[in-house]
Design an enzyme around this catalytic site. Sequence first.
Site, PDB file in Angstrom:
ATOM      1  N   HIS A   1      28.625  -7.495  88.677  1.00 43.63           N
ATOM      2  CA  HIS A   1      28.821  -7.469  87.230  1.00 43.63           C
ATOM      3  C   HIS A   1      27.578  -6.923  86.524  1.00 43.63           C
ATOM      4  CE1 HIS A   1      32.405 -10.380  86.699  1.00 43.63           C
ATOM      5  NE2 HIS A   1      32.339 -10.031  87.969  1.00 43.63           N
TER       6      HIS A   1
ATOM      7  N   ASP B   1      30.118 -10.968  79.309  1.00 43.25           N
ATOM      8  CA  ASP B   1      30.940 -11.004  80.512  1.00 43.25           C
ATOM      9  C   ASP B   1      32.054 -12.043  80.403  1.00 43.25           C
ATOM     10  OD1 ASP B   1      31.671 -10.354  83.165  1.00 43.25           O
ATOM     11  OD2 ASP B   1      29.572 -10.079  83.699  1.00 43.25           O
TER      12      ASP B   1
END
Length: 502
Positions: A17, A119
């Site tokens: 990520h 995120d």
Amino acid sequence: MAEPLRVLFIPFFVPSHINPMTDLACAFASRGVDVTVAVTPANGALIRRTVEQAASAGHRIRILHYPFPAAEVGLAEGIENLATVHPSEEGKIYKAVDLVQGTHERLLREQLPDAVVADIPFHNLTYAAKKLGIPRLTFYPVGAFSVVVMGRLEEHKPHAGLAKGDNTPFLVPDIPDNLEIVQSELPNFLRIHDHHAENSDQIRKSSRECFGVILNSFYDLEPAYCDELVGRDARRGFFLGPYPLWSEKDDVEKAKVEDDGKCLAWLDTQESRSVVFVGFGSFKCFSKEQHWEMARGLEASGRPFLWALKEKNLPGDTAAWLPEGFEDRIRGKGLVVRGWVPQVGILNHPATGAFVTHLGWSSLMEGLIAGVPMITWPLAYDQFLSERLVLNVLRVGVRMWDGYRSSLPEEAADAVVNAEAISRVVSRFLPPGSADEELEAVRKRAAEYRPRTRTAVKEGGAAYNDLTRLIDSLKAFSPEAEWGDSAAISTPYLGFLTASPA
């Protein structure tokens, strides 16, 4: 002169990520946006070089560190992401997600950016940002296909009536294609009660209520799923991938600088499109038995291969994880590299002809960018769903194994893919022009994605235009127009807003 748009990026604690979000942040910076990437110190080390390169090119981009609550979750100092913890301690990383909520809210109040890209796990930031009149975008490191399919599985729960161990194939409901899956290959959070399962409703609600979602895909890649996502899974969708291409990480010559002569020089000695690259990322690892079967299968295939062996995941004597004399026997024909490899450079090398991959989304996109056919070997999470995209929708790969597979590590350890099956699939990948018509069609379709992915991020391309649309939307953003009089809201997730700054 008008002040530049200021955007704060906050990635989750895992390299798969952190790295793509940093690539995306560089894309924003290249378009004149003033960018800050907020990370914990150890995770900041992962992206320092990328950010410094973008800054040296004259772009406004910087790293902002905030503390990781290592002591509070019971981790050693410097252990700050999922790739550096033992699987038994993954829950401690997710516990940190809850503990940094107050810190993130403090960063928002101090920075007061024009927008925040946060995120998926940080679902509370939708409401913290709204309280401050800031639009929040949810960052997905995957594409629309994965989000839509997981959403429909979670919504309809077609597996709910199946008995434990019943692996009868069933259709994924309410999606554009007729795709089947089995219970053992469902994403982990649909099978066990983990942190994701506990928070899945809040994550979906947050994604639907925030300003919009950003995905690592481009509209032309999966148009039916992009259309399906907008309005149902999100208010707005921005398809800005492939993320790596924004920072031009596909250049083989750049990779040679970091390779230290291990991989790319060896590939230079091989024939065009002859080598099968075997790489499974850095997060999960195989059993000793599976390593032996892999070695025997690759050797028996007769094909040249480059195998990235993640030595740090192998306990004890690493030599014992390969058959005796294996590396001597394959010398010249195969190469085993322990530790880090320049995967992007390898995939884009002219000698690479196939990619054995677990289908983590970053690897999937890197395979498409390189135009290399994939041999699919999913291991966990949404990777079994991504396999359906590769095999059934895009049709750019072949499956390594048709037998039983599982998304759960304790079950997957018993699902060993034997050497004969590995050899049978890998041996099909002869240089282009072979008599295998099915494989030639797969190879041709895969090659077509190499120019298509690059076109997406160039001026006039689908991702380029979507980034323009997003930046223009954020510049024109008005809290009153977006939320009316409801900007000061009350939700169950806002308790940390009144907490003392971390």
